[in-house]
Design an enzyme around this catalytic site. Structure first.
Site, PDB file in Angstrom:
ATOM      1  N   ASP A 112       3.850  13.966  14.300  1.00 27.91           N
ATOM      2  CA  ASP A 112       4.097  13.862  12.861  1.00 27.91           C
ATOM      3  C   ASP A 112       2.804  14.114  12.079  1.00 27.91           C
ATOM      4  OD1 ASP A 112       5.654  13.560  10.626  1.00 27.91           O
ATOM      5  OD2 ASP A 112       5.504  11.383  10.567  1.00 27.91           O
ATOM      6  N   GLY A 165       7.642   4.198   3.131  1.00 23.38           N
ATOM      7  CA  GLY A 165       8.233   5.445   3.563  1.00 23.38           C
ATOM      8  C   GLY A 165       9.658   5.243   4.003  1.00 23.38           C
ATOM      9  N   GLY A 166      10.207   6.276   4.617  1.00 17.11           N
ATOM     10  CA  GLY A 166      11.596   6.200   5.048  1.00 17.11           C
ATOM     11  C   GLY A 166      11.798   5.283   6.231  1.00 17.11           C
ATOM     12  N   MET A 167      10.715   4.946   6.922  1.00 14.89           N
ATOM     13  CA  MET A 167      10.863   4.141   8.135  1.00 14.89           C
ATOM     14  C   MET A 167      10.194   2.789   8.044  1.00 14.89           C
ATOM     15  SD  MET A 167      10.092   7.183  10.829  1.00 14.89           S
ATOM     16  CE  MET A 167       8.653   7.660   9.873  1.00 14.89           C
ATOM     17  N   ALA A 168       9.184   2.642   7.210  1.00 14.15           N
ATOM     18  CA  ALA A 168       8.417   1.403   7.215  1.00 14.15           C
ATOM     19  C   ALA A 168       7.711   1.225   5.887  1.00 14.15           C
ATOM     20  CB  ALA A 168       7.407   1.424   8.364  1.00 14.15           C
ATOM     21  N   GLU A 169       7.158   0.043   5.721  1.00 13.66           N
ATOM     22  CA  GLU A 169       6.287  -0.224   4.599  1.00 13.66           C
ATOM     23  C   GLU A 169       4.956  -0.728   5.129  1.00 13.66           C
ATOM     24  OE1 GLU A 169       7.922  -3.283   2.111  1.00 13.66           O
ATOM     25  OE2 GLU A 169       7.128  -4.883   3.376  1.00 13.66           O
ATOM     26  N   LYS A 221       1.870  -2.704   9.105  1.00 16.22           N
ATOM     27  CA  LYS A 221       3.063  -1.848   8.958  1.00 16.22           C
ATOM     28  C   LYS A 221       4.239  -2.552   9.620  1.00 16.22           C
ATOM     29  CE  LYS A 221       3.308   2.599   8.959  1.00 16.22           C
ATOM     30  NZ  LYS A 221       3.287   4.041   9.234  1.00 16.22           N
ATOM     31  N   LEU A 273       0.825  -1.210   0.000  1.00 16.92           N
ATOM     32  CA  LEU A 273       0.000   0.000   0.000  1.00 16.92           C
ATOM     33  C   LEU A 273       0.858   1.258   0.000  1.00 16.92           C
ATOM     34  CD1 LEU A 273      -2.728  -1.031   2.620  1.00 16.92           C
ATOM     35  CD2 LEU A 273      -2.893  -1.097   0.124  1.00 16.92           C
ATOM     36  N   GLY A 274       2.017   1.204   0.610  1.00 16.54           N
ATOM     37  CA  GLY A 274       2.866   2.385   0.664  1.00 16.54           C
ATOM     38  C   GLY A 274       4.189   2.062   1.324  1.00 16.54           C
TER      39      GLY A 274
END
Length: 583
Positions: free
Chosen positions: A143, A22-26, A42, A19-20
């Site tokens: 955040d 990022g810099g820290m997780a998928e 996640k 689904l997405g």
């Protein structure tokens, strides 16, 4: 052919499409094979998961996030750790969340479509509602940004990643800290950018940045690098949103600029306070945030905003003529007078006057919200519980109590009735009707007794309506049906057959007829029955009756006087002569 088995984590979550990332997780779409529901999973990057301190704090924060239960927050169902699939052997934390079918605000903003100011305020109000709830639970998001806010197809707001940002910001890993700052530089609060301790007001600042972008299509500060943007958050005042959209009213400028105040003391002191101001504007009432003063002409806009040492600015003024200096001083004096007229009353106010808390007990939720807003206060936490006395949708209790005095924008917490509590109809079948009635009344029910035909002992409860074991509202009327006892066989001997059959049927039995002519009773008369009168067989039993078919014989008619025929004799009778001669 690809026969690769799907990845299963936690023994129950089957991972699907991405689904997405990022810099820290998928985040992947998943299926809870135990409950059969779609979820979002996640997983943190393995390089971040290798930090033991980070793992411990992430686990603690994930558990805190799982305790949040709010309609505007993406629910967290489960959390755990699973060995990484890359063969490193690192225990990789994961969080199982509610799957939301929708789009993030980042996706919507990238389309370039204009969002109406009222809709932007409504979205921000939903975000603030989630923040207020999490702040009261002791969790700071840290955040808030368009990528962490989703809109469902029905237009509802869903805030994501609660607790995760806090775990990252608290970690000791320098790389983690850097990733967190760089990834969200456009929405950092000044205290975050300076590396200071943050509280819930940092989320208020980030929510102000979010509202700014929803209104104007761009964040309040942009730059060539995250460091340049962070510097502006710390040093540069934000320009009013109306500079980018002249149709925006001053009240919206006031709300946004108060949320984006550099000093914590000048900012909204809580998410609830900012949300209350937004609701006041949407309701057409004056906002609490001070309206920005009209902008005076500035002959040197560049010098006022350029990042140049002050000494250089003054050195550039020295060659100017005395006349120019006098003009500048005159304009400066006008600005100072205008600013003094606006600021002096506020400078000498020691604190805002406290306002009385209105009495909203017994009011509907809508009425309570209006009264609290009109009093200059904010609606705080809303809890709902059953009540035997207060109708559905009305306020049971409030905190603070009515007529208490509180600072403006303070939260008033409400408890709203869900109606009468749900209770179970007790099991009373087989009991005496009076005992059953007493039990039901003691438990708050209204009882109506109803007799009915039954083979049960007299006055025994045969059934209830609603049925026993059913869950109903307290105070519901329960109809208790009880037996009138077994019916006695009626005495029908001597009655006519039709009367006897009717009496037997009315008593709940089945008549059976046997005809008999062994009697002198008139035909159609019942001469015998079985069972005997007064006996109590089961309902529907057969009652046999013997019915006479006797027909009384008719009497022989009396003989009439007629000529007696002559008795024949041995001597023949000779008729008279005259008769013999008749032809």
């Amino acid at each position: 052919m690809n026969n690769q088995q799907p990845v299963l984590i936690g023994g129950r979550y089957e991972l699907g499409e991405l689904l997405g990332r990022g810099g820290m997780a998928e985040v992947r779409k998943g299926t809870d094979t135990r409950l059969g529901r779609v979820v979002a999973v996640k997983r943190l990057r393995t390089d971040l998961a290798s930090d033991a301190t980070f793992q411990a704090r992430f686990r603690r924060e994930a558990q805190s996030a799982a305790s949040l239960n709010h309609p505007a927050i993406v629910a967290v169902y489960d959390t755990g750790e699973e060995p990484a699939t890359d063969g490193s052997g690192i225990s990789q934390p994961y969080i199982v969340m509610e799957y939301v079918a929708g789009r993030t605000l980042r996706d919507i903003l990238r389309e370039g479509r204009k969002i109406l100011p009222e809709r932007a305020l409504e979205i921000t109000s939903g975000v603030l509602s989630a923040l207020d709830y999490s702040h009261r639970a002791g969790i700071i998001h840290r955040d808030i940004k368009p990528g962490n806010v989703m809109l469902t197809p029905s237009g509802d707001v869903k805030v994501m990643d609660f607790g995760i940002a806090r775990a990252i910001s608290d970690a000791s890993s320098t790389m983690t800290q850097t990733a967190a700052v760089v990834g969200t530089a456009q929405y950092l609060s000044p205290e975050q950018a300076r590396g200071e301790t943050v509280d819930s007001r940092s989320d208020v600042y980030s929510a102000g940045c979010l509202l700014y972008e929803l209104l104007t299509g761009r964040p309040p500060f942009v730059g060539d690098s995250p460091v340049a943007v962070a510097y502006q958050h710390v040093r540069e005042p934000a320009t009013p949103p109306s500079d980018h959209d002249t149709e925006l009213p001053p009240e919206i400028d006031a709300i946004v600029l108060k949320a984006l105040a550099k000093r914590l003391e000048d900012r909204y002191q809580s998410a609830a306070a900012m949300r209350s101001d937004i609701e006041r504007y949407l309701a057409g009432r004056p906002v609490q945030a001070p309206l920005p003063p009209p902008m005076a002409p500035d002959p040197q806009p560049t010098a006022a905003t350029a990042v140049v040492p002050p000494a250089t600015a003054y050195q550039e003024e020295e060659p100017r003529s005395r006349t120019g200096l006098l003009v500048l001083l005159g304009l400066l004096l006008i600005v100072l007078i205008a600013g003094a007229a606006y600021l002096l009353p506020r400078l000498f106010e020691s604190a805002p006057d406290q306002v009385p808390v209105p009495n909203v007990i017994g009011k509907t939720e809508k009425q309570a919200r209006a009264l609290i807003g009109d009093a200059g206060l904010a609606v705080g936490a809303i809890e709902r519980e059953a009540s035997s006395d207060v109708p559905t949708g009305r306020v049971i209790t409030q905190s603070p109590d009515p007529d208490a005095y509180r600072d403006p924008d303070s939260a008033v917490n409400l408890t709203i009735s869900l109606g009468k509590p749900q209770v179970e109809v007790p099991f009373v079948v087989g009991q005496d009707k009076d005992e059953a009635e007493a039990m039901l009344v003691d438990q708050g029910f209204v009882v109506k007794l109803q007799k009915e035909e039954s083979d049960e002992d007299k006055n025994r409860v045969t059934r209830t309506e609603p049925s026993q074991g059913t869950t109903v509202a307290e105070g519901t009327t329960i109809v208790v049906y009880y037996s009138d006892g077994r019916e006695k066989v009626p005495d029908v001997v001597g009655k006519q057959q039709a009367q006897a059959e009717t009496a037997i049927t009315n008593a709940g039995f089945e008549p059976r007829v046997i005809n008999s002519d062994d009697t002198t009773e008139p035909a159609g008369t019942v001469i015998d029955q079985s069972p005997r009168a007064g006996e109590t067989p089961s309902a529907g039993s057969t009652v046999t009756i013997v019915v006479s078919t006797y027909v009384e014989p008719t009497e022989t008619p009396a003989p009439t006087e007629t000529a007696t025929p002559p008795v024949p004799t041995d001597t023949p009778t000779v008729p008279p002569p005259a008769e013999r001669r008749r032809p």
